[in-house]
Design a protein around this motif. Structure first.
Motif, mmCIF file in Angstrom:
data_model
loop_
_atom_site.group_PDB
_atom_site.id
_atom_site.type_symbol
_atom_site.label_atom_id
_atom_site.label_comp_id
_atom_site.label_asym_id
_atom_site.label_seq_id
_atom_site.Cartn_x
_atom_site.Cartn_y
_atom_site.Cartn_z
ATOM 1 N N LYS A 181 -12.954 -16.275 -7.371
ATOM 2 C CA LYS A 181 -13.250 -16.820 -8.696
ATOM 3 C C LYS A 181 -12.518 -16.039 -9.785
ATOM 4 C CE LYS A 181 -17.108 -18.016 -11.754
ATOM 5 N NZ LYS A 181 -18.588 -18.010 -11.914
ATOM 6 N N ILE A 182 -12.484 -14.715 -9.626
ATOM 7 C CA ILE A 182 -11.796 -13.869 -10.616
ATOM 8 C C ILE A 182 -10.297 -14.141 -10.595
ATOM 9 C CG2 ILE A 182 -11.169 -11.486 -11.169
ATOM 10 C CD1 ILE A 182 -13.972 -10.676 -10.124
ATOM 11 N N VAL A 183 -9.714 -14.195 -9.393
ATOM 12 C CA VAL A 183 -8.264 -14.408 -9.267
ATOM 13 C C VAL A 183 -7.866 -15.768 -9.842
ATOM 14 C CG1 VAL A 183 -6.358 -14.660 -7.628
ATOM 15 C CG2 VAL A 183 -8.081 -12.873 -7.280
ATOM 16 N N ASP A 243 -4.722 -10.311 -16.974
ATOM 17 C CA ASP A 243 -4.652 -9.518 -15.749
ATOM 18 C C ASP A 243 -5.476 -8.251 -15.855
ATOM 19 O OD1 ASP A 243 -3.031 -11.430 -14.696
ATOM 20 O OD2 ASP A 243 -1.186 -10.226 -14.700
ATOM 21 N N GLU A 244 -5.463 -7.630 -17.035
ATOM 22 C CA GLU A 244 -6.221 -6.391 -17.220
ATOM 23 C C GLU A 244 -7.715 -6.623 -17.006
ATOM 24 O OE1 GLU A 244 -4.027 -7.617 -19.217
ATOM 25 O OE2 GLU A 244 -2.410 -6.141 -19.417
ATOM 26 N N LYS A 264 -9.036 -9.090 -15.219
ATOM 27 C CA LYS A 264 -9.256 -9.388 -13.801
ATOM 28 C C LYS A 264 -9.341 -8.099 -12.981
ATOM 29 C CE LYS A 264 -6.848 -13.880 -13.714
ATOM 30 N NZ LYS A 264 -5.728 -14.627 -13.097
ATOM 31 N N ILE A 265 -8.412 -7.177 -13.283
ATOM 32 C CA ILE A 265 -8.394 -5.909 -12.556
ATOM 33 C C ILE A 265 -9.697 -5.149 -12.759
ATOM 34 C CG2 ILE A 265 -7.311 -3.630 -12.450
ATOM 35 C CD1 ILE A 265 -4.640 -5.058 -13.061
ATOM 36 N N ALA A 266 -10.176 -5.143 -14.001
ATOM 37 C CA ALA A 266 -11.420 -4.443 -14.313
ATOM 38 C C ALA A 266 -12.599 -5.054 -13.549
ATOM 39 C CB ALA A 266 -11.676 -4.489 -15.812
ATOM 40 N N GLU A 267 -12.635 -6.378 -13.477
ATOM 41 C CA GLU A 267 -13.738 -7.046 -12.781
ATOM 42 C C GLU A 267 -13.665 -6.802 -11.273
ATOM 43 O OE1 GLU A 267 -14.144 -11.148 -13.789
ATOM 44 O OE2 GLU A 267 -14.085 -10.781 -15.947
ATOM 45 N N LEU A 268 -12.455 -6.761 -10.739
ATOM 46 C CA LEU A 268 -12.314 -6.488 -9.311
ATOM 47 C C LEU A 268 -12.724 -5.062 -8.973
ATOM 48 C CD1 LEU A 268 -8.930 -8.305 -8.519
ATOM 49 C CD2 LEU A 268 -11.219 -8.979 -7.761
ATOM 50 N N ILE A 269 -12.392 -4.131 -9.850
ATOM 51 C CA ILE A 269 -12.812 -2.736 -9.651
ATOM 52 C C ILE A 269 -14.335 -2.650 -9.644
ATOM 53 C CG2 ILE A 269 -12.851 -0.441 -10.690
ATOM 54 C CD1 ILE A 269 -9.976 -0.969 -11.642
ATOM 55 N N ALA A 270 -14.961 -3.433 -10.532
ATOM 56 C CA ALA A 270 -16.425 -3.459 -10.585
ATOM 57 C C ALA A 270 -17.019 -4.010 -9.286
ATOM 58 C CB ALA A 270 -16.895 -4.305 -11.767
ATOM 59 N N LEU A 271 -16.234 -4.848 -8.577
ATOM 60 C CA LEU A 271 -16.688 -5.395 -7.299
ATOM 61 C C LEU A 271 -16.548 -4.395 -6.154
ATOM 62 C CD1 LEU A 271 -15.391 -9.088 -7.056
ATOM 63 C CD2 LEU A 271 -17.755 -8.317 -7.177
ATOM 64 N N GLY A 272 -15.793 -3.307 -6.417
ATOM 65 C CA GLY A 272 -15.621 -2.301 -5.377
ATOM 66 C C GLY A 272 -14.191 -2.069 -4.950
ATOM 67 N N PHE A 273 -13.238 -2.806 -5.532
ATOM 68 C CA PHE A 273 -11.835 -2.587 -5.213
ATOM 69 C C PHE A 273 -11.343 -1.287 -5.836
ATOM 70 C CE2 PHE A 273 -12.151 -7.090 -4.426
ATOM 71 C CZ PHE A 273 -11.175 -7.366 -3.482
ATOM 72 N N SER A 274 -10.367 -0.645 -5.192
ATOM 73 C CA SER A 274 -9.703 0.485 -5.825
ATOM 74 C C SER A 274 -8.796 -0.084 -6.914
ATOM 75 C CB SER A 274 -8.867 1.258 -4.803
ATOM 76 O OG SER A 274 -7.793 0.455 -4.333
ATOM 77 N N LYS A 283 -5.597 0.394 -7.372
ATOM 78 C CA LYS A 283 -4.359 -0.103 -6.773
ATOM 79 C C LYS A 283 -4.604 -1.409 -6.026
ATOM 80 C CE LYS A 283 -0.492 1.280 -3.796
ATOM 81 N NZ LYS A 283 0.077 2.368 -2.958
ATOM 82 N N GLY A 284 -5.725 -1.472 -5.307
ATOM 83 C CA GLY A 284 -6.051 -2.685 -4.568
ATOM 84 C C GLY A 284 -6.264 -3.860 -5.503
ATOM 85 N N ALA A 285 -6.943 -3.624 -6.620
ATOM 86 C CA ALA A 285 -7.193 -4.694 -7.586
ATOM 87 C C ALA A 285 -5.879 -5.174 -8.193
ATOM 88 C CB ALA A 285 -8.132 -4.193 -8.685
ATOM 89 N N GLU A 286 -4.984 -4.238 -8.487
ATOM 90 C CA GLU A 286 -3.680 -4.615 -9.047
ATOM 91 C C GLU A 286 -2.903 -5.487 -8.061
ATOM 92 O OE1 GLU A 286 -1.724 -0.961 -10.022
ATOM 93 O OE2 GLU A 286 -2.342 -1.054 -12.134
ATOM 94 N N ASN A 287 -2.897 -5.106 -6.793
ATOM 95 C CA ASN A 287 -2.180 -5.882 -5.783
ATOM 96 C C ASN A 287 -2.733 -7.295 -5.660
ATOM 97 O OD1 ASN A 287 -0.450 -3.778 -5.110
ATOM 98 N ND2 ASN A 287 -1.781 -3.010 -3.478
ATOM 99 N N VAL A 288 -4.061 -7.414 -5.713
ATOM 100 C CA VAL A 288 -4.690 -8.734 -5.613
ATOM 101 C C VAL A 288 -4.280 -9.610 -6.782
ATOM 102 C CG1 VAL A 288 -6.885 -9.970 -5.704
ATOM 103 C CG2 VAL A 288 -6.657 -7.959 -4.240
ATOM 104 N N VAL A 289 -4.318 -9.053 -7.982
ATOM 105 C CA VAL A 289 -4.005 -9.837 -9.187
ATOM 106 C C VAL A 289 -2.519 -10.192 -9.237
ATOM 107 C CG1 VAL A 289 -3.913 -9.767 -11.706
ATOM 108 C CG2 VAL A 289 -5.936 -8.903 -10.506
ATOM 109 N N VAL A 290 -1.664 -9.216 -8.981
ATOM 110 C CA VAL A 290 -0.218 -9.448 -9.053
ATOM 111 C C VAL A 290 0.221 -10.504 -8.031
ATOM 112 C CG1 VAL A 290 2.057 -8.404 -8.627
ATOM 113 C CG2 VAL A 290 0.332 -7.178 -9.978
ATOM 114 N N ASN A 291 -0.347 -10.436 -6.813
ATOM 115 C CA ASN A 291 0.042 -11.369 -5.759
ATOM 116 C C ASN A 291 -0.786 -12.645 -5.730
ATOM 117 O OD1 ASN A 291 2.088 -9.645 -4.502
ATOM 118 N ND2 ASN A 291 0.368 -8.350 -3.872
#
Length: 256
Positions: free
Chosen positions: A122-124, A130-131, A133-143, A145-153
């Motif tokens: 849902k976030i992606v 992008d910033e 999205k990354i923040a929300e993914l980190i809140a979900l437990g992503f690192s 770097k991991g959140a950045e990779n998910v958003v960029v790709n």
């Protein structure tokens, strides 16, 4: 003895089998070396010489011992793998004392995973920056770097992963419902058709005690329906379900 204790005891037996096999492998290797210790290294068989027969016998003993050593080493490796497999087996069985607790934990973990995957997708897919999205993914437990990779790709959890995980949740819920149902039933023993029957709900087992060895046809029938011979208990046993209980009714009626 609980299933966990039986599991640990079985793993220990396999480790002991492995150690014994390793001892035999070492002994055979030493015997192989001893068989040819009096023959100079690289010494060919002197055909026609008085030493020919003794030389050939020594080589045969050495080769035979070396083959035993290899065989026992392979056996040791096999039993060590068996021990590791038993120790790493975390399957949940309805007869386990802690089956209900572990199933509830499993369902909670799978449900959390399902919600995390859905939230990630849902976030992606959202139109946020992008910033954010990354923040929300980190809140979900992503690192980070991991959140950045998910958003960029634009990485998404594929539909099949959500479907498969949801199927695991439903399967675990069904297993939990059965575990709770079994927990409310009392074990019972009875005699029918000349057979002694045990319905052991606490262990999720049904057991049949025959007065003697069943004939070939009966043994084949038992095996087809999930029963296996338990030598330590002197009975045929299977998991409790509709089919095994129906078979019990059938064979007790036929014996009357």
């Amino acid at each position: 003895m609980t299933r966990k204790e039986r599991q640990e005891a079985r793993a220990e037996r396999y480790r002991q089998f492995a150690e014994n096999a390793e001892k035999r492998a070492t002994a055979a290797f030493n015997a192989s070396s001893a068989a040819v210790e009096n023959i100079p290294l690289g010494q060919p068989i002197l055909v026609g010489h008085h030493s020919e027969k003794a030389h050939r016998r020594a080589l045969q003993r050495s080769n035979g011992a070396m083959m035993r050593s290899v065989h026992e080493s392979e056996k040791a490796a096999y039993y060590r793998q068996k021990a590791e497999a038993v120790e790493n087996n975390d399957n949940i069985y309805l007869g386990d004392d802690d089956a209900i607790e572990r199933l509830e934990e499993k369902i909670a973990e799978l449900t959390e995973k399902q919600e995390r995957m859905k939230a990630t997708n849902k976030i992606v897919r959202s139109k946020k920056r992008d910033e954010d999205k990354i923040a929300e993914l980190i809140a979900l437990g992503f690192s980070h770097k991991g959140a950045e990779n998910v958003v960029v790709n634009g990485a998404l959890f594929p539909a099949y992963m959500l479907t498969n995980n949801n199927a695991r949740i439903n399967a675990a819920k069904k297993q939990l419902a059965k575990a709770k149902s079994l927990a409310t039933k009392e074990d019972r023993e009875y005699e029918a058709g000349g057979l002694n029957i045990e319905e052991c709900y606490s262990e999720n087992r049904v057991r049949v005690y025959f007065p003697g060895k069943p004939d070939d046809e009966m043994r084949a029938k038992l095996k087809r329906n999930g029963f296996r011979w338990a030598p330590s208990m002197g009975c045929w046993q299977a998991y409790i379900n509709r089919w095994t209980l129906d078979l019990i009714k059938d064979i007790t009626k036929s014996n009357q």
